[in-house]
Design a protein around this motif. Structure first.
Motif, PDB file in Angstrom:
ATOM      1  N   ALA A 150       0.817  -1.211   0.000  1.00 31.84           N
ATOM      2  CA  ALA A 150       0.000   0.000   0.000  1.00 31.84           C
ATOM      3  C   ALA A 150       0.851   1.261   0.000  1.00 31.84           C
ATOM      4  CB  ALA A 150      -0.928   0.007   1.216  1.00 31.84           C
ATOM      5  N   GLY A 151       2.146   1.114   0.298  1.00 23.75           N
ATOM      6  CA  GLY A 151       3.050   2.251   0.194  1.00 23.75           C
ATOM      7  C   GLY A 151       3.129   2.804  -1.211  1.00 23.75           C
ATOM      8  N   MET A 152       2.717   1.992  -2.207  1.00 24.22           N
ATOM      9  CA  MET A 152       2.710   2.439  -3.605  1.00 24.22           C
ATOM     10  C   MET A 152       1.489   3.284  -3.941  1.00 24.22           C
ATOM     11  SD  MET A 152       5.428   1.316  -5.184  1.00 24.22           S
ATOM     12  CE  MET A 152       4.856   1.781  -6.807  1.00 24.22           C
ATOM     13  N   LEU A 153       0.528   3.373  -3.033  1.00 20.84           N
ATOM     14  CA  LEU A 153      -0.705   4.079  -3.349  1.00 20.84           C
ATOM     15  C   LEU A 153      -0.515   5.588  -3.444  1.00 20.84           C
ATOM     16  CD1 LEU A 153      -3.228   2.085  -1.127  1.00 20.84           C
ATOM     17  CD2 LEU A 153      -3.060   2.047  -3.618  1.00 20.84           C
ATOM     18  N   THR A 154       0.395   6.133  -2.648  1.00 18.97           N
ATOM     19  CA  THR A 154       0.629   7.578  -2.666  1.00 18.97           C
ATOM     20  C   THR A 154       2.126   7.872  -2.615  1.00 18.97           C
ATOM     21  OG1 THR A 154       0.626   7.885  -0.252  1.00 18.97           O
ATOM     22  CG2 THR A 154      -1.517   7.943  -1.373  1.00 18.97           C
ATOM     23  N   LEU A 155       2.474   9.091  -2.929  1.00 19.95           N
ATOM     24  CA  LEU A 155       3.872   9.508  -2.919  1.00 19.95           C
ATOM     25  C   LEU A 155       4.479   9.385  -1.533  1.00 19.95           C
ATOM     26  CD1 LEU A 155       6.241  10.882  -4.495  1.00 19.95           C
ATOM     27  CD2 LEU A 155       5.276  13.074  -3.780  1.00 19.95           C
ATOM     28  N   VAL A 156       3.668   9.565  -0.489  1.00 19.90           N
ATOM     29  CA  VAL A 156       4.180   9.555   0.888  1.00 19.90           C
ATOM     30  C   VAL A 156       3.982   8.204   1.563  1.00 19.90           C
ATOM     31  CG1 VAL A 156       3.773  12.024   1.131  1.00 19.90           C
ATOM     32  CG2 VAL A 156       1.983  10.414   1.823  1.00 19.90           C
ATOM     33  N   GLY A 157       3.542   7.203   0.813  1.00 21.16           N
ATOM     34  CA  GLY A 157       3.243   5.914   1.424  1.00 21.16           C
ATOM     35  C   GLY A 157       4.465   5.139   1.874  1.00 21.16           C
ATOM     36  N   ASP A 158       5.622   5.403   1.275  1.00 21.59           N
ATOM     37  CA  ASP A 158       6.842   4.683   1.630  1.00 21.59           C
ATOM     38  C   ASP A 158       8.029   5.637   1.461  1.00 21.59           C
ATOM     39  OD1 ASP A 158       7.927   1.668   1.946  1.00 21.59           O
ATOM     40  OD2 ASP A 158       9.307   2.804   0.683  1.00 21.59           O
ATOM     41  N   PRO A 159       9.008   5.602   2.371  1.00 25.97           N
ATOM     42  CA  PRO A 159      10.159   6.508   2.231  1.00 25.97           C
ATOM     43  C   PRO A 159      10.888   6.346   0.903  1.00 25.97           C
ATOM     44  CG  PRO A 159      10.136   5.515   4.416  1.00 25.97           C
ATOM     45  CD  PRO A 159       9.060   4.834   3.622  1.00 25.97           C
ATOM     46  N   ALA A 160      11.005   5.111   0.421  1.00 32.95           N
ATOM     47  CA  ALA A 160      11.701   4.884  -0.848  1.00 32.95           C
ATOM     48  C   ALA A 160      10.939   5.517  -2.005  1.00 32.95           C
ATOM     49  CB  ALA A 160      11.875   3.391  -1.088  1.00 32.95           C
ATOM     50  N   THR A 161       9.629   5.398  -1.996  1.00 36.24           N
ATOM     51  CA  THR A 161       8.799   6.002  -3.037  1.00 36.24           C
ATOM     52  C   THR A 161       8.947   7.519  -3.037  1.00 36.24           C
ATOM     53  OG1 THR A 161       7.189   4.206  -2.872  1.00 36.24           O
ATOM     54  CG2 THR A 161       6.441   6.234  -3.888  1.00 36.24           C
ATOM     55  N   PHE A 162       8.914   8.094  -1.835  1.00 38.96           N
ATOM     56  CA  PHE A 162       9.069   9.549  -1.749  1.00 38.96           C
ATOM     57  C   PHE A 162      10.466   9.981  -2.184  1.00 38.96           C
ATOM     58  CE2 PHE A 162      10.390  13.355   0.551  1.00 38.96           C
ATOM     59  CZ  PHE A 162       9.444  14.257   0.082  1.00 38.96           C
ATOM     60  N   LEU A 163      11.474   9.202  -1.811  1.00 35.44           N
ATOM     61  CA  LEU A 163      12.849   9.558  -2.171  1.00 35.44           C
ATOM     62  C   LEU A 163      13.017   9.627  -3.682  1.00 35.44           C
ATOM     63  CD1 LEU A 163      15.701  10.121  -1.143  1.00 35.44           C
ATOM     64  CD2 LEU A 163      16.125   7.667  -1.170  1.00 35.44           C
ATOM     65  N   VAL A 164      12.480   8.643  -4.387  1.00 32.91           N
ATOM     66  CA  VAL A 164      12.582   8.636  -5.850  1.00 32.91           C
ATOM     67  C   VAL A 164      11.732   9.751  -6.450  1.00 32.91           C
ATOM     68  CG1 VAL A 164      12.195   7.314  -7.958  1.00 32.91           C
ATOM     69  CG2 VAL A 164      13.062   6.165  -5.923  1.00 32.91           C
ATOM     70  N   GLY A 165      10.480   9.840  -6.007  1.00 34.60           N
ATOM     71  CA  GLY A 165       9.578  10.839  -6.571  1.00 34.60           C
ATOM     72  C   GLY A 165      10.067  12.261  -6.360  1.00 34.60           C
ATOM     73  N   SER A 166      10.503  12.558  -5.137  1.00 34.76           N
ATOM     74  CA  SER A 166      10.953  13.925  -4.848  1.00 34.76           C
ATOM     75  C   SER A 166      12.237  14.250  -5.597  1.00 34.76           C
ATOM     76  CB  SER A 166      11.163  14.103  -3.343  1.00 34.76           C
ATOM     77  OG  SER A 166      12.166  13.225  -2.854  1.00 34.76           O
ATOM     78  N   SER A 167      13.070  13.247  -5.861  1.00 36.25           N
ATOM     79  CA  SER A 167      14.346  13.503  -6.542  1.00 36.25           C
ATOM     80  C   SER A 167      14.140  13.915  -8.005  1.00 36.25           C
ATOM     81  CB  SER A 167      15.240  12.263  -6.484  1.00 36.25           C
ATOM     82  OG  SER A 167      14.769  11.247  -7.332  1.00 36.25           O
ATOM     83  N   ILE A 168      12.975  13.592  -8.574  1.00 38.67           N
ATOM     84  CA  ILE A 168      12.705  13.994  -9.961  1.00 38.67           C
ATOM     85  C   ILE A 168      11.623  15.070 -10.032  1.00 38.67           C
ATOM     86  CG2 ILE A 168      13.432  11.768 -10.887  1.00 38.67           C
ATOM     87  CD1 ILE A 168      10.484  11.032 -11.247  1.00 38.67           C
ATOM     88  N   GLY A 169      11.248  15.602  -8.858  1.00 36.65           N
ATOM     89  CA  GLY A 169      10.286  16.703  -8.839  1.00 36.65           C
ATOM     90  C   GLY A 169       8.848  16.275  -9.041  1.00 36.65           C
ATOM     91  N   MET A 170       8.531  15.003  -8.776  1.00 43.85           N
ATOM     92  CA  MET A 170       7.156  14.526  -8.941  1.00 43.85           C
ATOM     93  C   MET A 170       6.301  14.995  -7.773  1.00 43.85           C
ATOM     94  SD  MET A 170       5.784  10.591  -9.409  1.00 43.85           S
ATOM     95  CE  MET A 170       6.486  10.407 -11.049  1.00 43.85           C
ATOM     96  N   THR A 171       5.178  15.639  -8.062  1.00 42.89           N
ATOM     97  CA  THR A 171       4.283  16.109  -7.010  1.00 42.89           C
ATOM     98  C   THR A 171       3.340  14.989  -6.577  1.00 42.89           C
ATOM     99  OG1 THR A 171       2.548  16.844  -8.541  1.00 42.89           O
ATOM    100  CG2 THR A 171       4.315  18.412  -8.025  1.00 42.89           C
ATOM    101  N   PHE A 172       2.630  15.240  -5.483  1.00 46.21           N
ATOM    102  CA  PHE A 172       1.671  14.270  -4.972  1.00 46.21           C
ATOM    103  C   PHE A 172       0.607  13.972  -6.029  1.00 46.21           C
ATOM    104  CE2 PHE A 172      -1.761  12.551  -2.453  1.00 46.21           C
ATOM    105  CZ  PHE A 172      -1.138  11.889  -1.406  1.00 46.21           C
ATOM    106  N   GLY A 173       0.103  15.028  -6.666  1.00 47.41           N
ATOM    107  CA  GLY A 173      -0.926  14.849  -7.692  1.00 47.41           C
ATOM    108  C   GLY A 173      -0.422  14.095  -8.902  1.00 47.41           C
ATOM    109  N   GLN A 174       0.792  14.403  -9.342  1.00 45.26           N
ATOM    110  CA  GLN A 174       1.374  13.685 -10.484  1.00 45.26           C
ATOM    111  C   GLN A 174       1.560  12.203 -10.160  1.00 45.26           C
ATOM    112  OE1 GLN A 174       4.889  16.082 -10.957  1.00 45.26           O
ATOM    113  NE2 GLN A 174       3.991  17.340 -12.577  1.00 45.26           N
ATOM    114  N   TYR A 175       1.936  11.932  -8.930  1.00 44.89           N
ATOM    115  CA  TYR A 175       2.085  10.540  -8.526  1.00 44.89           C
ATOM    116  C   TYR A 175       0.746   9.806  -8.619  1.00 44.89           C
ATOM    117  CZ  TYR A 175       3.483   6.449  -5.834  1.00 44.89           C
ATOM    118  OH  TYR A 175       3.736   5.149  -5.449  1.00 44.89           O
TER     119      TYR A 175
END
Length: 446
Positions: A150-175
């Protein structure tokens, strides 16, 4: 960095990872010892540590804020009521019990830390299992696997998901637009495995004593405020980055944690010191130390070498690179903590894209967001591998370790092999579905 320092850095990094993997020493102590040794060897200096902690700041803030909010929710009495409602809803059916377990855990873990959620829901899951007269080991393992998925459901669901997403500038909505569907698929994949992995629970039909009245809520105002804070946190996750004053997810987590502590203080439910003390500081310290170790590993220049090797093997075949990263990171994340795996892989992947001339050298610096559409599936594949790979083994994710520890405290020991009997087939299926999703993204981007 001299050749000797490179060899020593690799030796220290490898020793720390092996010590954690084989449980030779406490993971936080092992990571801190590694950092201390590298500082003594003059490999890690003050600028390196500051850079590592800057990178770690977002994931750590998310975890801290989520832990505080979850801890405060745990004092509201909501979960006791959830347990009573859960038992009623099963109607004595093991099938209903397992299906409802997935539906209960997944939404919570989309916003709150996985391990903390498992701790909060463990009494509910174990209590209902005992009422149904079935073993709670399988359901507790599935709860950990669902929480990770379920960590894959949102950008903040898992630290690894957020680390990758934030490193490329992906917003919560884009995720939500690009990746959340894959999170739903990862959770949905679990359902067909439930009757096959736990037939002794799935097929149970038992008479459940008619439940008494639901446990009363002793402090309705406190509960209302706690739920409002949770709602505000979710709303800011969704819309915070679109406000005139941009509020990024880590800031949202800190705001929510502050409001939660304010409510605890104002309601006089318990001392604020108790809430702060109960935060999982060991995990936060461990992750901070791991980021420092990854920073040292990055200084060796080996990741840049791997980037060139990747380019030599695959050239501009981004689809093949994405699938290789999904599988490779998935395997590594089943054996190692996914945060260091992802942090190192990010450096390597960005270096590969620069070598392939898909992006300028500025992409190696923080804050670069102009990633071509055809490169985005590569990063999304990294999210899949890191988040879902941890489901395979007992040591693959903190939620797994917490779940097994709770089982042990209740008199049921879960071995590495026993956990893998549940986790490995689900992980293989999830990574397979993720590969198809990545291929679909590539097709849409072309």
């Amino acid at each position: 960095m001299s050749d000797l320092q490179i060899y020593l850095t690799l030796a220290v990094f490898g020793a720390v990872i092996l010590a954690i993997a084989f449980d030779v020493i406490d993971m936080a102590v092992a990571a801190l010892l590694g950092v201390c040794v590298l500082v003594a060897l003059d490999v890690l200096r003050e600028p390196d540590i500051m850079e590592a902690l800057r990178t770690a700041g977002g994931p750590l803030a998310l975890l801290f804020g989520g832990m505080v909010v979850a801890r405060v929710l745990g004092k509201t009495g909501i979960f006791e009521r959830v347990g009573a409602i859960y038992l009623r809803a099963t109607h004595g059916s093991g099938k209903r019990y397992l299906i409802l377990l997935v539906l209960l855990v997944a939404p919570i873990c989309a916003f709150l830390p996985n391990a903390t959620t498992v701790i909060l829901l463990a009494p509910v899951i174990i209590g209902v299992a005992r009422a149904l007269k079935v073993s709670f080991v399988g359901p507790m393992v599935i709860a950990a696997i669902v929480s990770n998925s379920a960590g894959m459901l949102t950008l903040v669901g898992d630290p690894a998901t957020f680390l990758v997403g934030s490193s490329i500038g992906m917003t919560f909505g884009q995720y939500l637009q690009k990746v959340s569907l894959a999170g739903l698929l990862a959770v949905a994949v679990i359902f067909p495995f439930l009757p096959r992995l736990m037939p002794e629970v799935w097929n149970v039909r038992t008479e459940v004593t008619r439940a008494a009245a639901l446990p009363p809520i002793e402090r309705p105002a406190f509960v209302a405020f706690a739920l409002v804070i949770l709602a505000v946190m979710v709303a800011l996750f969704l819309a915070g980055e679109a406000l005139p004053t941009k509020i990024v997810p880590p800031a949202v987590a800190i705001i929510a944690a502050t409001l939660a502590l304010l409510v605890v203080y104002g309601a006089r439910v318990e001392p604020v010191d108790n809430v702060i003390r109960d935060i999982d500081w060991k995990t936060l310290v461990f992750l901070g130390a791991i980021f420092c170790l990854v920073q040292a590993f990055t200084k060796t220049g080996l990741l840049q070498g791997f980037s060139l090797t990747l380019y030599g093997w695959f050239g501009l075949e981004f689809t093949r690179v994405a699938l290789v990263l999904l599988a490779g990171i998935g395997i590594l994340s089943s054996l190692l903590a996914n945060i260091p795996v992802v942090a190192a892989s990010l450096v390597m992947t960005k270096g590969y894209l620069v070598a392939a001339e898909a992006v300028p050298e500025a992409a190696l610096m923080a804050g670069f967001t102009s990633w071509p559409a055809e490169t985005v599936p590569v990063f999304i594949a990294m999210m899949f591998g890191a988040t879902l790979g941890g489901n395979a083994t007992l040591i693959g994710a903190s939620a797994n370790i917490v779940s097994v520890g709770i089982c042990a405290s209740q008199g049921e020991r879960v071995t590495f092999v026993r956990f893998m009997r549940y986790g490995l087939p689900i992980t293989i299926a999830q990574l397979g579905v993720s590969a198809l999703y990545v291929l679909a993204l590539v097709w849409l981007a072309s």
